[in-house]
Enzyme design. Structure first.
Site, PDB file in Angstrom:
ATOM      1  N   HIS A 161     -10.731  -4.376  10.508  1.00 16.12           N
ATOM      2  CA  HIS A 161     -11.258  -4.247   9.128  1.00 16.12           C
ATOM      3  C   HIS A 161     -12.589  -3.306   9.064  1.00 16.12           C
ATOM      4  O   HIS A 161     -13.433  -3.480   8.266  1.00 16.12           O
ATOM      5  CB  HIS A 161     -11.552  -5.659   8.427  1.00 16.12           C
ATOM      6  CG  HIS A 161     -10.386  -6.271   7.715  1.00 16.12           C
ATOM      7  ND1 HIS A 161      -9.239  -6.428   8.599  1.00 16.12           N
ATOM      8  CD2 HIS A 161     -10.125  -6.668   6.764  1.00 16.12           C
ATOM      9  CE1 HIS A 161      -8.426  -7.360   7.598  1.00 16.12           C
ATOM     10  NE2 HIS A 161      -9.024  -7.312   6.584  1.00 16.12           N
ATOM     11  N   GLU A 195       0.790  -1.339   0.026  1.00 16.05           N
ATOM     12  CA  GLU A 195       0.087   0.073  -0.122  1.00 16.05           C
ATOM     13  C   GLU A 195       0.720   1.276   0.032  1.00 16.05           C
ATOM     14  O   GLU A 195       0.596   2.220  -0.819  1.00 16.05           O
ATOM     15  CB  GLU A 195      -1.041  -0.037   1.245  1.00 16.05           C
ATOM     16  CG  GLU A 195      -2.133  -0.771   0.941  1.00 16.05           C
ATOM     17  CD  GLU A 195      -1.971  -2.253   1.360  1.00 16.05           C
ATOM     18  OE1 GLU A 195      -0.916  -2.722   1.731  1.00 16.05           O
ATOM     19  OE2 GLU A 195      -2.866  -3.122   1.346  1.00 16.05           O
TER      20      GLU A 195
HETATM   21  C1  TPP Z   1      -2.488  -4.414   4.303  1.00 19.21           C
HETATM   22  C2  TPP Z   1      -3.480  -5.198   3.760  1.00 19.21           C
HETATM   23  N1  TPP Z   1      -3.858  -5.210   2.241  1.00 19.21           N
HETATM   24  C3  TPP Z   1      -4.680  -5.838   1.694  1.00 19.21           C
HETATM   25  C4  TPP Z   1      -5.732  -6.798   2.535  1.00 19.21           C
HETATM   26  C5  TPP Z   1      -6.758  -7.463   1.695  1.00 19.21           C
HETATM   27  N2  TPP Z   1      -6.172  -8.873   1.730  1.00 19.21           N
HETATM   28  C6  TPP Z   1      -6.528  -9.771   2.419  1.00 19.21           C
HETATM   29  S1  TPP Z   1      -5.893 -11.340   2.320  1.00 19.21           S
HETATM   30  C7  TPP Z   1      -5.154 -10.749   0.793  1.00 19.21           C
HETATM   31  C8  TPP Z   1      -4.052 -11.669  -0.100  1.00 19.21           C
HETATM   32  C9  TPP Z   1      -2.968 -12.190   0.766  1.00 19.21           C
HETATM   33  O1  TPP Z   1      -2.508 -13.125   0.039  1.00 19.21           O
HETATM   34  P1  TPP Z   1      -1.200 -13.884   0.597  1.00 19.21           P
HETATM   35  O2  TPP Z   1      -0.231 -13.170   1.440  1.00 19.21           O
HETATM   36  O3  TPP Z   1      -0.682 -14.727  -0.443  1.00 19.21           O
HETATM   37  O4  TPP Z   1      -2.081 -15.037   1.645  1.00 19.21           O
HETATM   38  P2  TPP Z   1      -3.041 -16.018   1.505  1.00 19.21           P
HETATM   39  O5  TPP Z   1      -4.316 -15.573   1.445  1.00 19.21           O
HETATM   40  O6  TPP Z   1      -2.998 -16.360   0.106  1.00 19.21           O
HETATM   41  O7  TPP Z   1      -3.028 -17.093   2.468  1.00 19.21           O
HETATM   42  C10 TPP Z   1      -5.548  -9.345   0.738  1.00 19.21           C
HETATM   43  C11 TPP Z   1      -4.997  -8.456  -0.606  1.00 19.21           C
HETATM   44  C12 TPP Z   1      -5.349  -7.007   3.830  1.00 19.21           C
HETATM   45  N3  TPP Z   1      -5.828  -7.867   4.386  1.00 19.21           N
HETATM   46  N4  TPP Z   1      -4.271  -6.334   4.400  1.00 19.21           N
END
Ligand code: TPP
Ligand code: MG
Lengths: 348, 334
Positions: free
Chosen positions: B129, B60
């Site tokens: 959130h 971000e």
């Molecule tokens: C700082 C932040 N940005 C965006 C999000 C929204 N978000 C939640 S999970 C996610 C994807 C994360 O992917 P990854 O790190 O690969 O973990 P996975 O869900 O695949 O276990 C996003 C973009 C968030 N929770 N926190």
């Protein structure tokens, strides 16, 4: 790496039970979500059980474990009561966090499960903080920090790895590479797709494990923890795996093909490990089924427990916002609804 | 007029501005292939291509920083942060750079940047959130803050935001995305900044609702009229900076009472700020202290029953309004 030998039968069976419990728990959680018993976001770890159980198995009870919003499984593997995990999903007083955190924010201090965290990349600095405490206090506790492939692009990743290496903190960073950050595939979000090397420039060596294989995950994590604990050298472990369900319950999964999911489901960690236990004579087919039935019964009880647990009292809304001290003057809160909170009111 | 959802109105605004100005581009997590976490950018990738509809990693602070840099050098970035909660990670770039670059370099550059993001409670997403941060961004000189509560405003204000040469914090609301409303067809339709909307005329009390709370205020006003014979004037400021304080003060001069409704926390909230301004500028017009209805002064709990009592509903607005009259009656009697 199927060529690693099985651990002693009792251990192998425990791992299999733990993985089975997570699978059944997650399936039931998803079902309860569709019945509106569970609210918010629900991120399931179906397909990722070997990564969870293998990693947790390498920890001592005194080691710290920290993970993401996808962490019911971590709590269960650490030994949290399934009923209390389910009650948290239901938002009830007997939930691990008394209904305050929900699915994304599990926490069980007693078991040193230091939390599921909703902010991607937010848990890495905390893990280094646990490591700092261990170092500062002179004990040999280590920390295992799990996060996703997507999180490895967050600034906290580089910043934390650098500091952990600079200060020789006993932390194992495990990137759970399920190959997607929500709907964005690894090659579309990370210039370096060989994630284990992503820490090298920061002085954090990488290891890799097959996150679909509980034994390999355990063996590599154990070695990484040894290095962290004994050599005071943080390590980055890449666990390659695949989530079989959507990112969260409400995910149409337009970004990947059904064939790809099918291909990976052939490597279902629960199936392959169970098959191996049978092939090597550790359990037989009946025992596999008995383990499954036991997991289902445990989850049934968890749901019943969660269902019977009351909702939090409205009057408890302001509990735990602050540690309230009798010594402090002044108002903690601007809100007349906070019963005990206008501390110091009587002093005015 | 065409009826459409709030999210479709936003999509239309983006489409029209992308078409109008080749230097407008979009950047955010999961906005291209995925169509956006709330599907606001659906279809834009197919139409405008990856150069202009850019998926980013989860980074971000850097995404906003890249936006600021490109805005300083001729582009007009529109950034989508998945939710306002994650804008906390980008606060450094938003405040130290987006808001201050123009000032600190003596006006040599400007930062025509829009940061779009939804906020709001009610979905059981727990403490990390469920934030409402209009007050946080209102606090910062150099930023403009838009808080559309209808489909038409969503479209009109977003177009204005993209055309404005200042950095704009554009706060959408998660529960409004699916709501339908009438939106003018005219492709040149915009809603100017700094012009409040009077959602309901009334003479007895002024109720100011921020973002979704403008709707809550309107519903409360209908009940106040039907059940208590109190005619409330409901004002939706639409932009908090610039603020249409004139419309608010004119209304208060007429009604002599004011209640402010917001979803965020009370300490240092929008209501606290507006109450101070009304107190400073309109003290003589007030028959009662300015009332505030806010979210509770606590992190947002996950449990449904607790969450529901943690942000304002009509009933609290009604009670807060009646309290102003109760006080006056007592004062008159006394
Ligand atoms: C700082 C932040 N940005 C965006 C999000 C929204 N978000 C939640 S999970 C996610 C994807 C994360 O992917 P990854 O790190 O690969 O973990 P996975 O869900 O695949 O276990 C996003 C973009 C968030 N929770 N926190
Ligand atoms: Mg991932």
């Amino acid at each position: 790496m199927a060529d690693r030998p099985l651990p002693p039968p009792e251990t192998a069976i425990n791992w299999f039970k733990s993985m089975t419990l997570i699978r059944r728990f997650e399936e039931r959680a998803g079902e309860q979500y569709t019945r509106a018993k569970v609210g918010g976001f629900l991120h399931l770890a179906i397909g990722e059980e070997a990564t969870i159980v293998g990693a947790v198995a390498a920890l001592r009870p005194t080691d710290y474990m920290i993970a993401t919003y996808r962490s019911h499984g971590q709590a269960l593997a650490r030994g949290s009561e399934p009923g209390r995990v389910m009650a948290e999903l239901f938002g009830r007083v007997d939930g691990l966090c008394r209904g305050r955190g929900g699915s994304m924010h599990m926490f069980d201090l007693e078991r040193r499960f230091m939390g599921g965290f909703g902010i991607v990349g937010g848990n890495l600095p905390l893990a280094a903080g646990f490591g700092l405490s261990s170092d500062y206090l002179g004990n040999d506790d280590a920390t295992l920090c799990q996060f996703g492939d997507g999180a490895s692009n967050q600034g906290t990743f580089g910043e934390t790895l650098n500091l952990a290496a600079l200060w020789s903190l006993p932390v194992v960073f495990m990137v759970t590479n399920n190959q997607f950050g929500m709907g964005t595939s690894l090659e579309r979000h990370s210039a370096q797709t060989d994630l284990q090397v992503k820490g090298e420039g920061f002085g954090v060596p990488g290891l890799e494990c097959d996150g679909m294989d509980v034994i390999d995950t355990w063996a590599v994590t154990e070695e990484a923890l040894r290095i962290a604990r004994e050599e005071r050298q943080p390590v980055l472990v890449e666990a390659l795996n695949y989530r079989f369900r959507g990112h969260s319950i409400a995910d149409p999964e337009d970004y990947r093909s059904a064939e790809e999911v099918l291909e990976w489901s052939k490597r279902d960690p629960l199936l392959t490990f169970g098959d191996r236990l049978i092939a090597e004579g550790v359990i037989n087919e009946q025992q596999r089924e008995a383990i499954d039935l036991e997991a289902i019964a445990t989850v049934d009880e968890a749901v019943a427990f969660a269902d019977a647990s009351p909702e939090p009292e409205p009057s408890s809304l302001y509990d735990d916002v602050y540690v309230l001290s009798d010594e402090v003057r002044g108002w903690y809160s601007a809100d007349h609804r906070g019963a005990g909170l206008q501390k110091g009111e009587e002093l005015c | 007029m065409a009826e459409m959802r709030y999210r479709e109105a936003l999509n239309e605004a983006l489409t029209e501005e992308l078409e109008r100005d080749p230097n407008v581009y979009l950047m955010g997590q999961d906005i291209s292939v995925f169509g956006g976490a709330f599907k606001v950018t659906e279809g834009l990738m197919d139409r405008f291509g990856e150069k202009r509809i850019r998926d980013t990693p989860i980074s971000e602070n850097t995404i906003v920083g890249i936006g600021v840099g490109s805005a300083m050098t001729g582009l007009r970035p529109v950034i989508e942060l998945m939710t306002i909660n994650f804008s906390l990670l980008a606060l450094d770039q938003i405040i130290n750079h987006a808001a201050h670059v123009r000032y600190m370099f003596g006006g040599q550059v400007s930062v025509p940047l829009v940061v779009r993001m939804p906020q709001g409670a009610g979905h059981q997403l727990g403490p990390t959130h469920s934030h409402s941060f209009e007050a946080l961004y209102l606090h910062v000189p150099g930023l403009l803050v838009a808080v559309p509560s209808t489909a038409a405003d969503a479209k009109g204000l977003l177009k204005t935001a993209i055309r404005d040469d200042n950095p704009v914090i554009f706060i959408e609301h998660e529960t409004l995305y699916g709501q339908r409303g009438e939106v003018p067809d005219d492709p040149d339709f915009t809603v100017p900044f700094g012009l409040a909307a009077i959602r309901r005329a009334g003479s007895d009390v002024t109720i100011i609702g921020i973002s979704r709370m403008a709707q809550t205020a309107e519903c409360a006003a209908e009940q106040l009229a039907a059940e208590h014979g109190i005619e409330a004037e409901v004002i939706d400021p639409r932009t908090l900076r610039p603020l249409d304080l004139d419309t608010i003060l004119e209304s208060v001069a007429k009604t002599n009472r004011c209640v402010i409704v917001e979803e965020g926390w009370p300490h240092g909230g929008v209501g606290a700020n507006l109450a101070a301004l009304i107190g400073e500028q309109g003290f003589d017009d007030l028959d009662a202290p300015v009332g505030r209805v806010t979210g509770v002064d606590a992190p947002m709990p996950y449990a449904k029953n607790l969450e529901q009592i943690s942000f304002p509903h009509e009933q609290q607005v009604i009670e807060a309004t009646l309290a102003l009259f109760g006080d006056r009656k007592r004062a008159l009697r006394g």
